[in-house]
Design a protein around this motif. Structure first.
Motif, PDB file in Angstrom:
ATOM      1  N   HIS A 183     -16.998 -71.333 -49.886  1.00  0.00           N
ATOM      2  CA  HIS A 183     -16.780 -72.552 -49.226  1.00  0.00           C
ATOM      3  C   HIS A 183     -17.886 -73.137 -48.566  1.00  0.00           C
ATOM      4  N   PRO A 184     -18.455 -74.084 -49.065  1.00  0.00           N
ATOM      5  CA  PRO A 184     -19.572 -74.671 -48.525  1.00  0.00           C
ATOM      6  C   PRO A 184     -19.342 -75.165 -47.025  1.00  0.00           C
ATOM      7  N   GLY A 185     -20.493 -74.699 -46.065  1.00  0.00           N
ATOM      8  CA  GLY A 185     -20.251 -74.826 -44.728  1.00  0.00           C
ATOM      9  C   GLY A 185     -19.410 -74.251 -44.041  1.00  0.00           C
ATOM     10  N   PHE A 186     -18.645 -73.090 -44.495  1.00  0.00           N
ATOM     11  CA  PHE A 186     -17.867 -72.335 -43.700  1.00  0.00           C
ATOM     12  C   PHE A 186     -18.836 -71.270 -42.902  1.00  0.00           C
ATOM     13  N   ASP A 187     -18.629 -71.217 -41.773  1.00  0.00           N
ATOM     14  CA  ASP A 187     -19.337 -70.266 -40.599  1.00  0.00           C
ATOM     15  C   ASP A 187     -18.574 -68.889 -40.449  1.00  0.00           C
ATOM     16  N   ARG A 188     -19.076 -68.062 -41.146  1.00  0.00           N
ATOM     17  CA  ARG A 188     -18.320 -66.696 -41.434  1.00  0.00           C
ATOM     18  C   ARG A 188     -18.380 -66.255 -39.855  1.00  0.00           C
ATOM     19  N   ALA A 189     -19.507 -66.384 -39.034  1.00  0.00           N
ATOM     20  CA  ALA A 189     -19.510 -65.994 -37.736  1.00  0.00           C
ATOM     21  C   ALA A 189     -18.589 -66.323 -36.765  1.00  0.00           C
ATOM     22  N   SER A 190     -17.804 -67.364 -37.168  1.00  0.00           N
ATOM     23  CA  SER A 190     -16.816 -67.660 -36.217  1.00  0.00           C
ATOM     24  C   SER A 190     -15.599 -66.850 -36.255  1.00  0.00           C
ATOM     25  N   CYS A 191     -15.395 -66.261 -37.458  1.00  0.00           N
ATOM     26  CA  CYS A 191     -14.164 -65.555 -37.840  1.00  0.00           C
ATOM     27  C   CYS A 191     -14.581 -63.976 -37.273  1.00  0.00           C
ATOM     28  N   MET A 192     -15.556 -63.661 -37.148  1.00  0.00           N
ATOM     29  CA  MET A 192     -16.102 -62.350 -36.685  1.00  0.00           C
ATOM     30  C   MET A 192     -16.402 -61.985 -35.329  1.00  0.00           C
ATOM     31  N   ALA A 193     -16.501 -63.028 -34.389  1.00  0.00           N
ATOM     32  CA  ALA A 193     -16.710 -63.105 -32.933  1.00  0.00           C
ATOM     33  C   ALA A 193     -16.014 -61.906 -32.314  1.00  0.00           C
ATOM     34  N   ASN A 194     -14.940 -61.597 -32.863  1.00  0.00           N
ATOM     35  CA  ASN A 194     -13.818 -60.334 -32.227  1.00  0.00           C
ATOM     36  C   ASN A 194     -13.437 -59.469 -33.234  1.00  0.00           C
ATOM     37  N   LEU A 195     -14.441 -59.387 -34.201  1.00  0.00           N
ATOM     38  CA  LEU A 195     -14.054 -58.271 -35.364  1.00  0.00           C
ATOM     39  C   LEU A 195     -15.268 -57.687 -35.768  1.00  0.00           C
ATOM     40  N   VAL A 196     -15.030 -56.288 -36.006  1.00  0.00           N
ATOM     41  CA  VAL A 196     -16.352 -55.739 -36.773  1.00  0.00           C
ATOM     42  C   VAL A 196     -15.537 -54.498 -37.579  1.00  0.00           C
ATOM     43  N   LEU A 197     -16.263 -54.384 -38.834  1.00  0.00           N
ATOM     44  CA  LEU A 197     -16.000 -53.299 -39.774  1.00  0.00           C
ATOM     45  C   LEU A 197     -17.056 -52.328 -39.522  1.00  0.00           C
ATOM     46  N   HIS A 198     -16.779 -50.988 -39.213  1.00  0.00           N
ATOM     47  CA  HIS A 198     -17.610 -49.725 -39.176  1.00  0.00           C
ATOM     48  C   HIS A 198     -17.137 -49.255 -40.229  1.00  0.00           C
ATOM     49  N   GLU A 199     -18.284 -49.173 -41.724  1.00  0.00           N
ATOM     50  CA  GLU A 199     -17.785 -48.538 -42.722  1.00  0.00           C
ATOM     51  C   GLU A 199     -17.810 -46.915 -42.686  1.00  0.00           C
ATOM     52  N   THR A 200     -16.783 -46.414 -43.233  1.00  0.00           N
ATOM     53  CA  THR A 200     -16.517 -44.929 -43.689  1.00  0.00           C
ATOM     54  C   THR A 200     -17.655 -44.196 -44.008  1.00  0.00           C
ATOM     55  N   GLN A 201     -18.213 -44.843 -45.303  1.00  0.00           N
ATOM     56  CA  GLN A 201     -19.181 -44.197 -46.055  1.00  0.00           C
ATOM     57  C   GLN A 201     -20.518 -44.785 -45.882  1.00  0.00           C
ATOM     58  N   VAL A 202     -21.399 -44.413 -44.881  1.00  0.00           N
ATOM     59  CA  VAL A 202     -22.643 -44.954 -44.360  1.00  0.00           C
ATOM     60  C   VAL A 202     -23.288 -43.813 -43.737  1.00  0.00           C
ATOM     61  N   GLU A 203     -24.648 -43.911 -44.223  1.00  0.00           N
ATOM     62  CA  GLU A 203     -25.648 -42.904 -43.385  1.00  0.00           C
ATOM     63  C   GLU A 203     -25.441 -43.061 -41.848  1.00  0.00           C
ATOM     64  N   GLN A 204     -25.290 -41.993 -41.335  1.00  0.00           N
ATOM     65  CA  GLN A 204     -25.206 -41.909 -39.669  1.00  0.00           C
ATOM     66  C   GLN A 204     -26.489 -41.556 -39.129  1.00  0.00           C
ATOM     67  N   THR A 205     -27.161 -42.613 -39.327  1.00  0.00           N
ATOM     68  CA  THR A 205     -28.645 -42.590 -38.567  1.00  0.00           C
ATOM     69  C   THR A 205     -28.574 -42.903 -37.274  1.00  0.00           C
ATOM     70  N   ALA A 206     -29.747 -42.629 -36.298  1.00  0.00           N
ATOM     71  CA  ALA A 206     -29.583 -43.305 -35.188  1.00  0.00           C
ATOM     72  C   ALA A 206     -29.602 -44.708 -34.856  1.00  0.00           C
ATOM     73  N   THR A 207     -30.023 -45.342 -35.596  1.00  0.00           N
ATOM     74  CA  THR A 207     -29.943 -46.839 -35.833  1.00  0.00           C
ATOM     75  C   THR A 207     -28.543 -47.144 -35.949  1.00  0.00           C
ATOM     76  N   MET A 208     -27.820 -46.607 -36.880  1.00  0.00           N
ATOM     77  CA  MET A 208     -26.560 -46.902 -37.001  1.00  0.00           C
ATOM     78  C   MET A 208     -25.640 -46.699 -35.866  1.00  0.00           C
ATOM     79  N   LEU A 209     -25.852 -45.422 -35.402  1.00  0.00           N
ATOM     80  CA  LEU A 209     -25.131 -45.127 -34.237  1.00  0.00           C
ATOM     81  C   LEU A 209     -25.132 -45.949 -33.016  1.00  0.00           C
ATOM     82  N   ALA A 210     -26.509 -46.494 -33.110  1.00  0.00           N
ATOM     83  CA  ALA A 210     -26.760 -47.366 -31.797  1.00  0.00           C
ATOM     84  C   ALA A 210     -26.172 -48.751 -32.122  1.00  0.00           C
TER      85      ALA A 210
END
Length: 163
Positions: free
Chosen positions: A1-28
């Protein structure tokens, strides 16, 4: 949808993916996400992440940090590519102990846990509103009430993420 601000829905929500490299950067980044979701209640500083050389898929993980003025050390067997929940459990437990009327909750799906900061009682209300129960494929849960696990050691007592 044009003009939709995804950040407004994600301010209190985050997805931590199950299958992703667990580097120091990712853990931080996981630590930073939880600090952000706590709305300033968790002040986290001096994060030092030490990842040993992997043995097979297992990687001994050590995280030192200062949380609200207290030194915290986490050590656990992680997996080079699968999410461990030791960080989540440790920070959720400290957040709940603040007794600020909010806690971290998650909803596990195939991709990993959706994490949010919710007011006391919200998990129960969400599960009731969406008719989620122990028989459902997923339901909201308080992170501090569930044990953390290192993904490097999978057993009946320490199941794979989301199992």
């Amino acid at each position: 949808h044009p003009g939709f601000d995804r950040a407004s829905c994600m301010a209190n929500l985050v997805l931590h993916e199950t299958q992703v490299e667990q580097t120091a950067t990712m853990l931080a980044a996981q630590i930073a996400d939880l600090a952000r979701l706590s709305n300033g209640a968790l002040e986290i500083a001096d994060v030092v992440i030490d990842l040993a050389k992997p043995v097979g898929r297992t990687i001994d993980t050590r995280i030192d940090m200062i949380v609200n003025g207290t030194a915290v050390t986490l050590t656990y067997p992680g997996d080079v590519k699968y999410l461990s929940t030791m960080i989540h459990h440790a920070l959720a437990t400290r957040f709940a102990a603040l007794d600020a009327g909010q806690r971290f909750a998650w909803l596990w799906v195939d991709a990993g846990p959706w994490i949010s900061c919710l007011t006391n009682g919200a998990v129960e209300r969400l599960n009731e509103a969406f008719r989620l129960s122990a028989k459902s494929s997923c339901q909201w849960a308080w992170i501090d009430e569930e044990p953390g696990h290192g993904a490097g050691v999978v057993s009946a007592a320490n199941p794979a993420p989301g199992a």
